[in-house]
Enzyme design. Structure first.
Site, mmCIF file in Angstrom:
data_model
loop_
_atom_site.group_PDB
_atom_site.id
_atom_site.type_symbol
_atom_site.label_atom_id
_atom_site.label_comp_id
_atom_site.label_asym_id
_atom_site.label_seq_id
_atom_site.Cartn_x
_atom_site.Cartn_y
_atom_site.Cartn_z
ATOM 1 N N SER A 1 35.681 32.109 43.362
ATOM 2 C CA SER A 1 36.807 32.195 44.292
ATOM 3 C C SER A 1 36.624 31.093 45.316
ATOM 4 O O SER A 1 35.513 30.581 45.499
ATOM 5 C CB SER A 1 36.797 33.563 45.007
ATOM 6 O OG SER A 1 37.675 33.569 46.118
ATOM 7 N N TYR B 1 32.491 40.570 50.035
ATOM 8 C CA TYR B 1 33.052 39.834 48.891
ATOM 9 C C TYR B 1 32.556 38.396 48.894
ATOM 10 O O TYR B 1 32.124 37.884 47.860
ATOM 11 C CB TYR B 1 34.577 39.879 48.960
ATOM 12 C CG TYR B 1 35.265 39.060 47.893
ATOM 13 C CD1 TYR B 1 35.271 39.470 46.568
ATOM 14 C CD2 TYR B 1 35.935 37.880 48.212
ATOM 15 C CE1 TYR B 1 35.909 38.727 45.584
ATOM 16 C CE2 TYR B 1 36.572 37.128 47.245
ATOM 17 C CZ TYR B 1 36.557 37.558 45.935
ATOM 18 O OH TYR B 1 37.195 36.808 44.961
#
Length: 286
Positions: free
Chosen positions: A139, A152
Site C-alpha cells: 500500500s 495498518y
C-alpha cells in the site's frame, strides 16, 4: 493440465477487489489462476463457473496447514507456480492507543505472517526452477504513515521491508520481487474490508477522528480503478527487469514523492546531530 508457455498464478484473496480483477485479467490473457477464498461456497462457485485454467482453494492465510495444502494442490494439478501474489489483507484503523491487542495481532497475522508463510512454502518450487515472480500488494501506507492507520501502516511497512530484502536474496536465483503500492482505489478496503475503532479520546479528534471521517467519506468515490490496477500488475510481470517498487495511482505517486522531500529535509536539517556518532578515525586506531 497447463499448456506450454502458460504461467500459473497463485493469488490470495480473489473474492473481491484487486484479487478478483487480477484473476479476471490473468484468465483473459490465457494464463492459469489458482485463487484463494475463505468461503467454501465462493470457492465452489468459482470452480464450477470456469475453465480448466482456474482452481479455487479454500485458504485462511493465517493457517499454515491450509497454505501447504493449497500450494501442494496447485503443484499437483499444474506442475508449478510462476507468480505468487500476496494480495489478501485488510486495514485496521484507529488510534494505536485504543486498538485492542488481539486486533493488532490479527492485523499482523493476516498482513505480514500470511505472506511470509506463503513465500516460505512457494519459494522452494521457484528456486528449483530458477524462475518466478512474487508480488506483494502492500500500500502507499507501506511507505507513508497516516494519522488513523498506525497499526495498518506497521503491517505494511513490515511487508515492504520483507519484499526489499527478499528481492536481494533471490535475484541471483532468477526470481523477481515487486512490492505493489496502491493509493486509494474503489475496492472494499475502506468499507467492509476494514475494521474501525472510533477514538473516545478527545485529544485524537482533530487527527485520527478527522482522518477516519475522510476515509469513510471517500469510500466508493476513490479515483483509483481496480481494473486498471490489475492490468498494471499483470503488465509488470511481463517486464524483463521489473522494479522492486510499483506505486499505483496519482495519489500514491504524490504521496511517495512528498515523503522523499520531507525525509531529505529532515536528514539535512539534523545531520549535525546524527552524523557525528561514529568513532573518530583516531579512536578507531586505538
Amino acid at each position: 493440465m497447463k499448456r506450454e508457455n502458460q504461467k500459473v498464478w497463485f493469488i490470495t484473496g480473489i473474492s473481491t477487489g484487486f484479487g478478483k480483477e487480477l484473476a479476471k485479467v490473468v484468465e483473459d490473457k490465457g494464463d492459469v489462476v489458482v485463487g484463494t477464498f475463505r468461503s467454501e461456497e465462493q470457492m465452489r462457485k468459482f470452480n464450477e463457473g470456469g475453465t480448466h485454467n482456474r482452481l479455487g482453494v479454500q485458504v485462511d492465510v493465517t493457517s499454515l496447514s491450509q497454505i501447504n495444502q493449497a500450494v501442494e494442490k496447485a503443484i499437483h494439478q499444474f506442475g508449478q507456480i510462476d507468480v505468487l501474489v500476496n494480495n489478501a489483507g485488510y486495514g485496521s484503523l484507529g488510534s494505536i492507543e485504543e486498538i485492542p491487542e488481539d486486533e493488532i495481532r490479527k492485523q499482523f497475522d493476516v498482513n505480514v505472517f500470511g505472506p511470509i508463510n506463503l513465500i516460505k512454502v512457494v519459494l522452494p518450487y521457484m528456486r528449483k526452477r530458477r524462475s518466478g515472480h512474487i508480488l506483494n500488494v502492500t500500500s502507499i501506507g507501506g511507505l507513508v504513515g497516516f494519522p488513523s492507520s498506525g497499526v495498518y501502516n506497521g503491517s505494511k511497512f513490515a511487508l515492504e521491508g520483507l519484499g526489499e530484502s527478499l528481492a536481494l536474496q533471490v535475484a541471483p536465483l532468477g526470481i523477481k520481487v515487486t512490492n505493489i503500492e496502491p493509493g486509494p482505489f474503489r475496492t472494499d478496503w475502506a468499507g467492509r474490508s476494514a475494521t474501525f475503532v472510533q477514538s473516545d479520546i478527545k485529544d485524537y479528534k482533530p487527527t485520527i477522528g478527522k482522518h477516519l471521517e475522510g476515509i469513510s467519506n471517500l469510500n466508493g468515490n476513490q479515483i483509483g480503478d481496480p481494473v486498471r490496477a490489475a492490468q498494471a500488475m499483470f503488465e509488470i510481470t511481463q517486464v524483463e527487469t521489473p522494479p522492486v517498487h510499483l506505486p499505483l495511482g496519482a495519489s500514491a505517486y504524490k504521496g511517495v514523492r512528498q515523503k522523499w522531500l520531507t525525509m531529505q529535509t529532515e536528514i539535512d536539517s539534523f545531520e549535525h546531530i546524527g552524523l557525528p556518532t561514529d568513532y573518530t578515525e583516531e579512536e578507531q586506531l586505538k
